[in-house]
Design an enzyme around this catalytic site. Structure first.
Site, PDB file in Angstrom:
ATOM      1  N   ASP A 109      73.126  19.374   4.108  1.00 45.22           N
ATOM      2  CA  ASP A 109      73.819  18.582   5.436  1.00 45.22           C
ATOM      3  C   ASP A 109      73.683  19.823   6.373  1.00 45.22           C
ATOM      4  O   ASP A 109      73.475  21.570   6.130  1.00 45.22           O
ATOM      5  CB  ASP A 109      75.567  19.246   4.486  1.00 45.22           C
ATOM      6  CG  ASP A 109      76.319  20.057   4.176  1.00 45.22           C
ATOM      7  OD1 ASP A 109      74.573  21.333   3.499  1.00 45.22           O
ATOM      8  OD2 ASP A 109      76.773  20.859   4.155  1.00 45.22           O
ATOM      9  N   GLU A 174      77.787  22.450   2.387  1.00 44.66           N
ATOM     10  CA  GLU A 174      77.454  23.900   2.399  1.00 44.66           C
ATOM     11  C   GLU A 174      78.053  24.266   3.487  1.00 44.66           C
ATOM     12  O   GLU A 174      79.034  24.921   3.406  1.00 44.66           O
ATOM     13  CB  GLU A 174      76.214  24.498   2.250  1.00 44.66           C
ATOM     14  CG  GLU A 174      76.141  25.963   2.476  1.00 44.66           C
ATOM     15  CD  GLU A 174      76.148  26.993   3.607  1.00 44.66           C
ATOM     16  OE1 GLU A 174      76.999  27.748   3.170  1.00 44.66           O
ATOM     17  OE2 GLU A 174      76.113  26.248   5.068  1.00 44.66           O
TER      18      GLU A 174
HETATM   19 ZN   LIG Z   1      72.969  26.809   5.609  1.00 40.51          ZN
HETATM   20 ZN   LIG Z   2      74.599  27.083   8.328  1.00 36.37          ZN
END
Ligand SMILES: [Zn+2]
Ligand SMILES: [Zn+2]
Ligand SMILES: [Zn+2]
Ligand SMILES: [Zn+2]
Lengths: 490, 490
Positions: A109, A174
């Site tokens: 992501d 993340e």
């Molecule tokens: Zn990263």
């Molecule tokens: Zn990042």
């Protein structure tokens, strides 16, 4: 090669591998472009959930085409109201029990990006210019994550067996706090599960300290985030009408926040420095050769044109205070007037936000007690009847590893080989990468942070880029690192 | 009445006037409802400019129907990009040069209101319940402003001549800083202009101190509003990555704001108390009889359920600190993190907002110098290289009048007559009503603040209301006040 009577084990020399990487660079760039075009923005799931899922599935398909196996774990933090992308557990097993197993982590992501934010090119169109590949996710973290797949592909092309068993942990959340991943790590770390037989972990999701010299990261600071509320009333009041008659919450809060840290950055909470790991000679020596330009640092962080002054004048002090000493920052106040112009409000309740960056061996629980006690004592001194509450919202331990661990030595050897004998800098990060401790805690095994991108890649900014040289050398370093791991016995 | 050979001058007794008011109450309420329905929200001109203009024109038509003359002054603060409502100058001239001239001020714009904000009834539908008229603008300031027109109408109905010449100054921008009105007052105060021959001013746009006892307001506090900015960088920084290396602007700002006032409300800026008007015996005596309930005050302002404690324990001290001593309030910080939750930002530039309420004889210019000098001295102590700037955004003198002035005595007499011998409380306001000083400064004539509404009318809140008893007695008081003015000779 003379037949030895056993099955011939094909291998390649470092030189052959380097040439292969160079020859295939344009293929890597094409494929990076293909993934950058997938707008996997995890902070905007309402619009981009499908893209994040598509990105995860792209990786799954790619791994399976390379002969790996994939398990897509439904995100345990998902609800029917809030679907979330799955977590990818991939595996390339050599079926050779004598080989070590490394698990590599990456995230697919990306941060949000709009050309209107000041991008010079379309953020989701990988654009090459002057040796740099511009595009959202190019360096954070699609380039580094894909590198592992490219290395595996080169091995297959040449019929060379992988030197280690490879496990892959890719996630798509993340940039939004890795929702669901910590549960999966916890579960998969149990006996007999996916992470149980991992010998080493490698994460490539941070950056070099500078623009030129490779480094290895062996420590991260922790965090203790506090919220301190003072309430004087159940409603906002007008300072003209009420001023002079009420105990104002802001007065108390400002007084309390003012007792936490002084203008030189010194933390004023008693006892906070007690457990800070002393500096060893060994550690101190690491700073001498470090590639770090104070002038560039001031320039890059907007200090130069304002004060042109940092808290410390020499490289070693500055880096130590960035990495290995705790700090306390005052972030802001919720509930007070925060707009432009003038408003004559007496806010009913104000909530100060501040946090400490923790270092080895500070314990967030102990820091919480010290801070809450400090604030209570200071509040007593004010003799204010207002309601006060101080609490820690998040606490995370600092993390530190051992630069002499075989996992780290493998990485250092790889860097020396790729960079013609240059030894890496050993760096820390001032911020936290929570996955690091999570992997270590779940398995007890060593985690290596092996950055590939340069400090000026602009991971979360406009015009994020990935230098082609970093891409190429990154594939080389990570590839050789696997071979170095393969040499570890016992 | 026996003919005296001169033109018969019709008049009415107080009793007759009171009866007339009582008989016409339902007409007043109907008309108040008609104007409350016009959503003249000056803070939302994009949506409501036409409504504000319609409201001003409604008043113009009404005044002309009563035989008055009207001049609609184009708003001098208007631009082609930002049209603004006109200012209404109305006049009822008795053509009797021996009569005094009073100018009454009112505003016909209102605060924003939406039923979703917690109104129990439609805010723009005047709704009667239990002797109260609920609706936006009912008490602030349509009810009081319209009272003057009702009084004039009652005179006409009975063929009674007005005891004074009446000038009317109505505006439609009061809730948005009275944009344009100050210029008009300045211009119209010049020789030969509209305000030049005014003998007395009367403003009914504030509230009783309590719910039961009428009062007259003779003083207002002034204001010195400051903005204090500290800049450390040209960009927001991450406390993990940068914390420990940079001079944080927030640390300096919090330290500086902490030097201004202590938890007991004491102003810590040296010299600020020097010019405060001493308390005379005469003033002190005014507090003894004042109708003020500390318990209700705590209840009404949301203090009771939090600390149940005010800064002062006795009525006199409390009111003095509310009205006649300066105060300093910290309002908030622009540029810092102000949202919910946790954000680990080091804000680049933060701007503290604070203000002092000034009292006679404090000079805002002198206060500005004291505060700026104080902040400069305190900033020097911090030895911070950050950029600091402290400036006063607005300054306004306190205002005080003479309770023995004939204008005030006229009002006091009127109140005694309407309220069966009750003498009014003499109150001050902690806040400012800038029109007051503007009128006084432009003409040199006395300004009276004559509140009609009760303290719990909720002028700027949900469920704003106007008690029918206040409406009725208000018309009576303002009417008799005109007659008392008519008795003043010389
Ligand atoms: Zn990263
Ligand atoms: Zn990042
Ligand atoms: Zn008003
Ligand atoms: Zn108002």
């Amino acid at each position: 090669m003379v037949s030895t009577g056993v099955t011939e084990v094909k291998t390649f020399s470092d030189e052959e591998f380097f040439n292969l990487v160079d020859e295939n660079t344009s293929l890597f760039i094409d494929e990076l472009g293909e993934t950058v075009a997938i707008q996997s923005v995890s902070a905007e799931l309402e619009e981009h959930l499908d893209d994040v899922i598509q990105m995860m599935e792209w990786a799954s398909t790619r791994i399976q085409k390379l002969g790996g196996t994939v398990q897509m774990v439904p995100n345990p933090a998902a609800t029917s109201d809030r679907p979330l992308p799955p977590i990818l557990l991939g595996e390339f097993n050599t079926n050779d029990v004598s080989k070590k197993t490394v698990c590599v982590y990456g995230h697919l992501d990306v941060q949000p990006a709009n050309i209107e934010d000041g991008w010079d090119t379309e953020p989701f169109v990988l654009t090459e210019n002057d040796g740099k590949l511009y595009g959202r996710g190019s360096t954070d973290d699609k380039g580094p994550a894909l590198s592992w797949l490219w290395i595996i592909e080169l091995h297959q092309k040449m019929g060379v067996e992988l030197p280690v068993n490879i496990k892959i942990l890719f996630e798509g959340m993340e940039e939004s706090g890795s929702e669901g991943v910590f549960e999966v790590i916890h579960t998969e770390g149990k006996p007999g599960k996916f992470l149980d037989d991992v010998d080493f972990f490698c994460i490539s999701d941070n950056y070099w300290l500078g623009k030129n010299k490779p480094c290895i990261t062996y420590a991260l600071r922790g965090l203790a985030y506090f919220q301190l509320s003072v309430q004087g009333s159940t409603q906002d009041l007008h300072s003209g009408v009420l001023g002079g008659t009420v105990h104002e919450a802001m007065t108390d809060l400002i007084a309390l926040m003012g007792t936490l840290v002084d203008s030189s950055g010194k933390i004023l909470v008693e006892g906070v420095m007690a457990d800070v790991d002393p500096v060893t000679k060994e550690e101190e020596a690491l700073y001498d050769t470090i590639d770090f330009d104070m002038e560039e640092y001031k320039e890059d962080n907007g200090i130069k044109s304002v004060s042109d002054k940092l808290l410390h004048d020499d490289k070693k002090s500055l880096l130590m205070h960035r990495w290995r000493y705790p700090t306390l920052s005052l972030h802001g106040i919720e509930g007070a007037f925060s707009g432009k112009g003038a408003k004559t409000v007496i806010p009913r309740e104000v909530i100060g936000k501040f946090s400490l960056r923790l270092v080895p061996d500070q314990d967030p629980k102990k820091i919480e007690k010290l801070v809450v006690d400090h604030i209570s004592t200071e509040f007593m001194k004010l003799t204010s009847p207002n309601k006060m509450k101080c609490e820690m919202l998040h606490g995370a331990n600092a993390w530190i590893s051992d630069t002499k661990h075989p996992n780290y030595e493998a990485a250092a050897n790889a860097i020396e080989k790729v960079y013609n004998g240059v030894k890496p800098d050993y760096t820390r990060e001032g911020g936290s990468i929570p996955i690091t401790s999570a992997l270590e805690n779940a398995t007890g095994m060593n985690v290596l942070l092996l950055p590939i991108g340069a400090c000026d890649d602009g991971a979360h900014s406009q015009n994020e880029k990935y230098n082609i040289s970093n891409l190429v050398n990154g594939v080389k370093v990570l590839g050789i690192y696997l071979h170095e791991l393969g040499k570890i016995k016992g």
